[in-house]
Design an enzyme around this catalytic site. Structure first.
Site: not given
Length: 414
Positions: A12, A107-108
């Site tokens: 993350d 973003d993960e």
DNA sequence: TCTGGGGTCCTGTGGCTC
DNA sequence: TCTGGAGCCACAGGACCC
């Protein structure tokens, strides 16, 4: 007891958009950076640095509120191209550790490293190497969670932000996890949280222990899913293949509310054109068109219609959207947002030339080729150009800017 | 000064067919 | 021929995520 032997990492990125901005402009390091809508606009915060969070700013907060909390903050527009470039690099980097990389968002990502241990060592060692490589390559930090399920890995990452590494085991489910507020669990949002609180259930442990009939009485079929969440169980494995998208849509919030039906139609044309171009880029055709309208009261309505056959040309999809708009009967009501999305996809192989007429298809493809070479704005459909004359700040990514000017001064009702 | 844009998934409802 | 239930599908709305 539920036991899994898989080793899953959840990566993350920390304050991703803001971190990318700080990395490429070192003078912004240490400053409260807020990425999102423009000052004075109707946008919200997409991401903010940890320095900005110290002022109480958080994602999804209206920009005007963020400005009030931190007038001296650095407010930047979203530069999705830059973030997407970093994202692509990161995904490639993760692929060195395992083939099982599931991209969850920009973003993960999840990595199943169960089979990577002999080559790269234990999950924690892999997590550390990933963190170092991400920082070396892009100057940004990330948090990594380790768990036996995706849910546990995600929770572990969330509990160790920023720049941390955390692990949650099956044993932790009946230990550390129990004291967490239910809202920490991914999938339990504010509404569910409130409904649980009404039952006196505020922690994960309480949700684990509550007699199931009581939960079922309040949540019906959703009760089982809630219990699974409280037990850290997620049934889906890490999947590396990217499924077909389910829908593609475009929507826009006007800088000022409007009640001009012609302008709404023109806006719809621009939005449909944009969404359909994306559809064709993916080689898809759509059967269902959905219209979304948000009034100035913030009341939102949706209407959708399924066509007899899938199509990939703008015209039939736009005409359907306009028919839905007309049936909705805007009347004298003021509209804040309008959007269109298409779904019910099939690959747009050969049947399109039969169903849509080859001229329509050839025209669409020719337009796509020109736009590919010269940018989306090189060609606009006539109505879309009408809508764009009302633009305040044309967006680089959309034929239609995210903010449109409202009706002429004095035209607004009492 | 109100509250984005891109999605996915789920639920309830109602119409249709068998 | 009529009726009710099951199953399916489309639709509308809402919750949730980043």
């Amino acid at each position: 007891m539920f036991v899994s032997h898989r080793a899953i990492l959840h990566l993350d990125m920390d304050a991703f958009f803001a971190s990318v901005e700080q990395a490429r402009r070192p003078e912004l390091r240490g400053l409260p950076v807020i990425v999102g809508g423009e000052r004075g606009g109707r946008g919200v915060v997409s991401a903010c640095s940890y320095e900005a969070r110290a002022f109480g700013i958080h994602s999804a907060m209206p920009i005007f509120q963020a400005e009030r909390l931190c007038p001296r903050g650095v407010f930047l527009p979203v530069d999705m191209k830059a973030y997407a470039a970093v994202h692509r690099d990161l995904v490639e980097l993760l692929g060195h550790y395992t083939d099982l990389v599931e991209v969850a968002s920009i973003d993960e990502a999840y990595l199943d490293v169960t089979g990577s241990r002999r080559l790269f060592g234990p999950p924690r060692a892999i997590a550390l190497r990933v963190q170092e490589q991400v920082y070396d390559a892009h100057g940004i930090t990330c948090s990594v969670g380790i768990g036996t399920t995706k849910l546990l890995a995600k929770l572990a990452a969330g509990l160790n932000k920023p720049a941390g590494i955390g692990e949650l085991t099956d044993a932790d489910v009946h230990g550390r996890l129990r004291g967490l507020p239910v809202g920490e669990v991914c999938g339990i949002g504010p509404v569910t949280q409130e409904r649980l609180a009404a039952l006196g259930l505020t922690t994960v442990g309480m949700l684990q222990d509550v007699p199931f009939p009581l939960l079922a009485a309040a949540f019906g079929r959703g009760a089982h899913g809630l219990r699974q969440l409280a037990l850290g169980r997620s049934l889906s494995p890490v999947r590396s293949e990217r499924p077909l998208p389910k829908s593609v849509g475009r929507e826009v919030t006007f800088a000022d509310d409007i009640n001009d039906v012609e302008l709404l139609r023109a806006t719809l044309l621009s939005l449909t054109d944009n969404a359909v171009a994306e559809l064709r880029r993916k080689g898809l055709a759509a059967r269902t068109v959905a219209l979304k309208v948000r009034f100035n009261t913030f009341h939102t309505v949706g209407r959708r219609r399924t066509l007899a056959r899938p199509v990939s040309a703008t015209r039939p999809l736009y005409e359907t959207a306009v028919a839905l708009l007309d049936e909705l009967g805007i009347g004298a009501r003021w509209v804040r947002l309008v959007g269109v999305s298409v779904s019910g996809f099939t690959h747009n192989a050969f049947q399109l030339t039969l169903d849509e007429g080859w001229r329509e298809v050839a025209l669409g493809e020719a337009v796509d080729r020109v736009r590919e070479k010269y940018g989306f704005k090189a060609l606009k459909l006539a109505g879309g150009a009408v809508a764009e004359r009302h633009l305040e700040r044309p967006s680089p990514d959309l034929a239609l800017a995210p903010s449109l000017q409202g009706p002429p001064a004095g035209s607004r009702g009492a």
